[in-house]
Design a protein around this motif. Sequence first.
Motif, PDB file in Angstrom:
ATOM      1  N   CYS A 187      88.652  66.297 -77.854  1.00  0.00           N
ATOM      2  CA  CYS A 187      89.430  66.040 -76.534  1.00  0.00           C
ATOM      3  C   CYS A 187      90.584  65.072 -76.616  1.00  0.00           C
ATOM      4  N   ALA A 188      90.854  64.814 -77.891  1.00  0.00           N
ATOM      5  CA  ALA A 188      91.760  63.545 -77.613  1.00  0.00           C
ATOM      6  C   ALA A 188      92.362  63.609 -79.033  1.00  0.00           C
ATOM      7  N   PRO A 189      93.270  65.031 -79.565  1.00  0.00           N
ATOM      8  CA  PRO A 189      93.737  65.716 -80.474  1.00  0.00           C
ATOM      9  C   PRO A 189      94.455  64.422 -81.201  1.00  0.00           C
ATOM     10  N   THR A 190      95.613  63.597 -80.277  1.00  0.00           N
ATOM     11  CA  THR A 190      96.453  62.369 -80.589  1.00  0.00           C
ATOM     12  C   THR A 190      95.451  60.867 -82.053  1.00  0.00           C
ATOM     13  N   GLN A 191      94.369  61.226 -81.006  1.00  0.00           N
ATOM     14  CA  GLN A 191      93.291  60.434 -82.024  1.00  0.00           C
ATOM     15  C   GLN A 191      92.514  61.377 -83.242  1.00  0.00           C
ATOM     16  N   CYS A 192      92.656  62.003 -83.572  1.00  0.00           N
ATOM     17  CA  CYS A 192      91.642  63.005 -84.332  1.00  0.00           C
ATOM     18  C   CYS A 192      92.357  63.461 -85.764  1.00  0.00           C
ATOM     19  N   PRO A 193      91.892  63.790 -87.164  1.00  0.00           N
ATOM     20  CA  PRO A 193      92.687  64.252 -87.942  1.00  0.00           C
ATOM     21  C   PRO A 193      92.502  65.763 -87.926  1.00  0.00           C
ATOM     22  N   GLY A 195      94.344  66.720 -84.774  1.00  0.00           N
ATOM     23  CA  GLY A 195      95.131  66.969 -84.231  1.00  0.00           C
ATOM     24  C   GLY A 195      96.139  66.286 -85.279  1.00  0.00           C
ATOM     25  N   ASN A 196      96.224  65.428 -84.688  1.00  0.00           N
ATOM     26  CA  ASN A 196      97.370  64.487 -86.515  1.00  0.00           C
ATOM     27  C   ASN A 196      97.967  65.933 -87.524  1.00  0.00           C
ATOM     28  N   LYS A 197      97.212  66.326 -87.615  1.00  0.00           N
ATOM     29  CA  LYS A 197      97.348  67.277 -88.951  1.00  0.00           C
ATOM     30  C   LYS A 197      98.341  68.566 -88.272  1.00  0.00           C
ATOM     31  N   ALA A 198      97.455  69.151 -86.756  1.00  0.00           N
ATOM     32  CA  ALA A 198      98.600  70.155 -86.483  1.00  0.00           C
ATOM     33  C   ALA A 198      99.649  69.391 -85.395  1.00  0.00           C
ATOM     34  N   PHE A 199      99.299  68.617 -85.032  1.00  0.00           N
ATOM     35  CA  PHE A 199     100.718  68.423 -84.358  1.00  0.00           C
ATOM     36  C   PHE A 199     101.625  67.756 -84.956  1.00  0.00           C
ATOM     37  N   SER A 200     101.455  66.685 -86.413  1.00  0.00           N
ATOM     38  CA  SER A 200     102.513  66.330 -86.625  1.00  0.00           C
ATOM     39  C   SER A 200     103.327  68.155 -87.498  1.00  0.00           C
ATOM     40  N   GLY A 201     102.571  69.004 -87.911  1.00  0.00           N
ATOM     41  CA  GLY A 201     103.460  69.997 -88.182  1.00  0.00           C
ATOM     42  C   GLY A 201     103.984  71.086 -87.359  1.00  0.00           C
ATOM     43  N   TYR A 202     103.315  71.041 -86.001  1.00  0.00           N
ATOM     44  CA  TYR A 202     103.882  71.859 -85.180  1.00  0.00           C
ATOM     45  C   TYR A 202     105.235  71.328 -84.000  1.00  0.00           C
ATOM     46  N   LEU A 203     104.793  69.553 -83.591  1.00  0.00           N
ATOM     47  CA  LEU A 203     105.656  69.379 -82.905  1.00  0.00           C
ATOM     48  C   LEU A 203     106.229  68.058 -83.254  1.00  0.00           C
ATOM     49  N   GLY A 204     105.724  67.588 -84.576  1.00  0.00           N
ATOM     50  CA  GLY A 204     106.595  66.948 -85.744  1.00  0.00           C
ATOM     51  C   GLY A 204     106.481  64.939 -85.419  1.00  0.00           C
ATOM     52  N   SER A 205     107.259  64.152 -86.394  1.00  0.00           N
ATOM     53  CA  SER A 205     106.855  62.845 -86.131  1.00  0.00           C
ATOM     54  C   SER A 205     106.535  61.986 -84.546  1.00  0.00           C
ATOM     55  N   ASP A 214      97.608  66.428 -75.009  1.00  0.00           N
ATOM     56  CA  ASP A 214      95.996  65.582 -75.539  1.00  0.00           C
ATOM     57  C   ASP A 214      95.580  65.561 -74.075  1.00  0.00           C
ATOM     58  N   ALA A 215      94.623  66.058 -74.412  1.00  0.00           N
ATOM     59  CA  ALA A 215      93.464  65.601 -72.021  1.00  0.00           C
ATOM     60  C   ALA A 215      93.791  64.735 -72.034  1.00  0.00           C
ATOM     61  N   THR A 216      93.236  63.845 -73.172  1.00  0.00           N
ATOM     62  CA  THR A 216      92.752  62.615 -72.646  1.00  0.00           C
ATOM     63  C   THR A 216      94.283  61.463 -71.929  1.00  0.00           C
ATOM     64  N   GLU A 217      95.211  61.620 -72.440  1.00  0.00           N
ATOM     65  CA  GLU A 217      95.821  61.387 -72.107  1.00  0.00           C
ATOM     66  C   GLU A 217      96.801  61.790 -70.370  1.00  0.00           C
ATOM     67  N   ASP A 236      76.484  68.047 -84.011  1.00  0.00           N
ATOM     68  CA  ASP A 236      77.579  68.950 -83.822  1.00  0.00           C
ATOM     69  C   ASP A 236      78.155  68.194 -85.646  1.00  0.00           C
ATOM     70  N   GLU A 237      78.397  68.487 -85.941  1.00  0.00           N
ATOM     71  CA  GLU A 237      79.476  67.934 -87.622  1.00  0.00           C
ATOM     72  C   GLU A 237      80.380  68.148 -87.888  1.00  0.00           C
ATOM     73  N   PHE A 238      81.042  67.693 -86.025  1.00  0.00           N
ATOM     74  CA  PHE A 238      81.868  67.409 -86.583  1.00  0.00           C
ATOM     75  C   PHE A 238      82.439  66.193 -84.965  1.00  0.00           C
ATOM     76  N   LEU A 239      81.565  65.984 -84.478  1.00  0.00           N
ATOM     77  CA  LEU A 239      81.755  64.930 -83.007  1.00  0.00           C
ATOM     78  C   LEU A 239      82.129  63.939 -83.352  1.00  0.00           C
ATOM     79  N   THR A 240      81.713  63.335 -84.679  1.00  0.00           N
ATOM     80  CA  THR A 240      81.855  61.613 -84.686  1.00  0.00           C
ATOM     81  C   THR A 240      84.140  61.572 -85.274  1.00  0.00           C
ATOM     82  N   GLU A 241      83.865  62.581 -85.864  1.00  0.00           N
ATOM     83  CA  GLU A 241      85.228  62.517 -86.180  1.00  0.00           C
ATOM     84  C   GLU A 241      86.911  63.049 -85.381  1.00  0.00           C
TER      85      GLU A 241
END
Length: 291
Positions: A187-193, A195-205, A214-217, A236-241
């Motif tokens: 839901c908030a890829p700019t605030q999770c690992p 999303g951070n990894k993917a967006f750094s790689g695909y969209l830059g710094s 980012d849907a939350t934005e 869900d094993e991914f929920l918290t992080e």
Amino acid sequence: MAQSYVQTAAAPALETLSRHRCFGGWQGYYRHQSREIGLPMRFGVYLPPQAETERVPVLTYLAGLTCNEETFAIKAGAQRLASELGIALVTPDTSPRGTDFPGQADNWDFGIGAGFYVDATEQPWAKHWRMYSYINHELPEVIANGFSVDPERQSIFGHSMGGHGALVSALRNPKRYRSVSAFAPICAPTQCPWGNKAFSGYLGSDKASWRAYDATELVQNQPFHSEILIDQGLDDEFLTEQLHPNLFEKAAVKVGQPVELRLHPGYSHNYYFIQTFMADHLKRHAAALHR
Ligand SMILES: N[C@@H](CCC(=O)N[C@@H](CS)C(=O)NCC(=O)O)C(=O)O
């Protein structure tokens, strides 16, 4: 044999990989040369029996990390109800394939199978990793030209990375989609690992460019025109992080965007969870698509 898709002269070549009779309709898999991606792309289409005699509405499903165009069709158990409801199900792949970029398959959460439904701006990805434009612009045209569907009636949903893709697609294109829902979305890829990894790689710094995906934005600036259904398993094993549905709900409430966030004790991140709540999603989308 009844022809369940119509290839028009104007449509670019669509190669049929396989077709399977399913609940009176057809589950098919296809390949085409994608203009946006610059490579062959595969997708699945389930056509309900109604498509033999009329143009049916389209519900696109975006899958999660490591998945492909077959995952949903095989595991979600959606065709029986789609057949009754008279809706086509379109299942794109989750990334380009066929490149030879260094390290492209070294991570299950980046590169192959992990396109994150963005248009990459960083090298080497920028040339081919254009999944946002592929999903929202090119594929709907390909489907409208090649199959017995009504392109004026479209909705979208997805799971995890695909739930993120569905929310972003709908929030950015509210006129194109009549309804949107998600299973365990990021839901908030700019605030999770992830999303951070993917967006750094695909969209830059430059994090300003991340906000467009980012849907939350996005929901804070342009709410969607109807209620958004989100189902989330509490085991869900991914929920918290990674997933943060609470952040999306909070942002939505702030701007008056109706969201139904349903939390389900005991359910995990997998397709057993998705299958369990599939009917609710299909019925909601069908109601919007048949209105
Ligand atoms: N790294 C794990 C987890 C990947 C994962 O859970 N992917 C989710 C989407 S984020 C999925 O739908 N996997 C396919 C499946 O469960 O069949 C794996 O490769 O199995």
